[in-house]
Design a protein around this motif. Structure first.
Motif, PDB file in Angstrom:
ATOM      1  N   LEU A 138       0.826  -1.207   0.000  1.00 14.69           N
ATOM      2  CA  LEU A 138       0.000   0.000   0.000  1.00 14.69           C
ATOM      3  C   LEU A 138       0.854   1.248   0.000  1.00 14.69           C
ATOM      4  O   LEU A 138       1.903   1.287   0.655  1.00 14.69           O
ATOM      5  N   ALA A 139       0.381   2.270  -0.701  1.00 15.36           N
ATOM      6  CA  ALA A 139       1.034   3.577  -0.660  1.00 15.36           C
ATOM      7  C   ALA A 139       0.010   4.634  -1.047  1.00 15.36           C
ATOM      8  O   ALA A 139      -0.698   4.487  -2.040  1.00 15.36           O
ATOM      9  N   ARG A 140      -0.052   5.669  -0.259  1.00 17.59           N
ATOM     10  CA  ARG A 140      -1.032   6.722  -0.543  1.00 17.59           C
ATOM     11  C   ARG A 140      -0.439   7.738  -1.504  1.00 17.59           C
ATOM     12  O   ARG A 140       0.770   7.912  -1.594  1.00 17.59           O
ATOM     13  N   ALA A 141      -1.325   8.389  -2.218  1.00 19.87           N
ATOM     14  CA  ALA A 141      -0.929   9.484  -3.093  1.00 19.87           C
ATOM     15  C   ALA A 141      -0.836  10.734  -2.235  1.00 19.87           C
ATOM     16  O   ALA A 141      -1.842  11.193  -1.696  1.00 19.87           O
ATOM     17  N   VAL A 142       0.352  11.248  -2.057  1.00 17.46           N
ATOM     18  CA  VAL A 142       0.548  12.424  -1.220  1.00 17.46           C
ATOM     19  C   VAL A 142      -0.244  13.581  -1.821  1.00 17.46           C
ATOM     20  O   VAL A 142      -0.130  13.885  -3.006  1.00 17.46           O
ATOM     21  N   GLY A 143      -1.076  14.187  -0.999  1.00 19.84           N
ATOM     22  CA  GLY A 143      -1.906  15.289  -1.468  1.00 19.84           C
ATOM     23  C   GLY A 143      -3.187  14.847  -2.145  1.00 19.84           C
ATOM     24  O   GLY A 143      -3.969  15.670  -2.603  1.00 19.84           O
ATOM     25  N   GLY A 144      -3.420  13.542  -2.213  1.00 20.02           N
ATOM     26  CA  GLY A 144      -4.620  13.015  -2.857  1.00 20.02           C
ATOM     27  C   GLY A 144      -5.370  12.069  -1.936  1.00 20.02           C
ATOM     28  O   GLY A 144      -4.953  11.829  -0.803  1.00 20.02           O
ATOM     29  N   GLU A 145      -6.444  11.523  -2.435  1.00 20.66           N
ATOM     30  CA  GLU A 145      -7.269  10.589  -1.666  1.00 20.66           C
ATOM     31  C   GLU A 145      -7.161   9.153  -2.180  1.00 20.66           C
ATOM     32  O   GLU A 145      -7.910   8.293  -1.741  1.00 20.66           O
ATOM     33  N   GLU A 146      -6.222   8.915  -3.094  1.00 21.90           N
ATOM     34  CA  GLU A 146      -6.047   7.587  -3.653  1.00 21.90           C
ATOM     35  C   GLU A 146      -4.986   6.803  -2.878  1.00 21.90           C
ATOM     36  O   GLU A 146      -4.052   7.373  -2.341  1.00 21.90           O
ATOM     37  N   VAL A 147      -5.155   5.478  -2.883  1.00 18.59           N
ATOM     38  CA  VAL A 147      -4.154   4.575  -2.322  1.00 18.59           C
ATOM     39  C   VAL A 147      -3.814   3.556  -3.405  1.00 18.59           C
ATOM     40  O   VAL A 147      -4.705   2.891  -3.937  1.00 18.59           O
TER      41      VAL A 147
END
Length: 102
Positions: free
Chosen positions: A67-76
């Motif tokens: 898992l890794a989140r999109a920095v500044g976004g709401e996607e993973v």
């Protein structure tokens, strides 16, 4: 070793993991969720060394969910990797598609 990848909305991460765990015959509980929720906050999908891997080891399947989140976004970003039947691969791929929708 099989692999399925994609992305989902951050708000869908818990139900995604709960359903995937069920299909993998793994008992995903509140402690699992707390661990993942804290860890994913420190991830960055643009840096490969900043992804988080969580194991789901059931009776038949042994998989890791990266898992890794999109920095500044709401996607993973999500990658499911490990020993999977064709059925589990299809389910994981379907879950990714479903949880990427609104």
């Amino acid at each position: 070793m099989a692999e399925v990848g994609g992305w989902i909305w951050k708000s869908n991460l818990r139900p995604f993991l709960e359903l995937l765990s069920r299909y993998a015959a793994y008992d995903f509980d509140a402690t699992d969720w707390e661990t993942v929720a804290l860890a994913v906050e420190e991830t960055d999908d643009e840096r490969s060394e900043c992804w988080y891997a969580y194991p789901l080891v059931g009776d038949v399947h042994e998989i890791a969910v990266l898992l890794a989140r999109a920095v500044g976004g709401e996607e993973v970003s999500v990658t499911v990797r490990g020993t999977m039947t064709a059925g589990l691969q299809l389910r994981a791929d379907t879950l990714l598609s479903a949880f990427a929708s609104g």
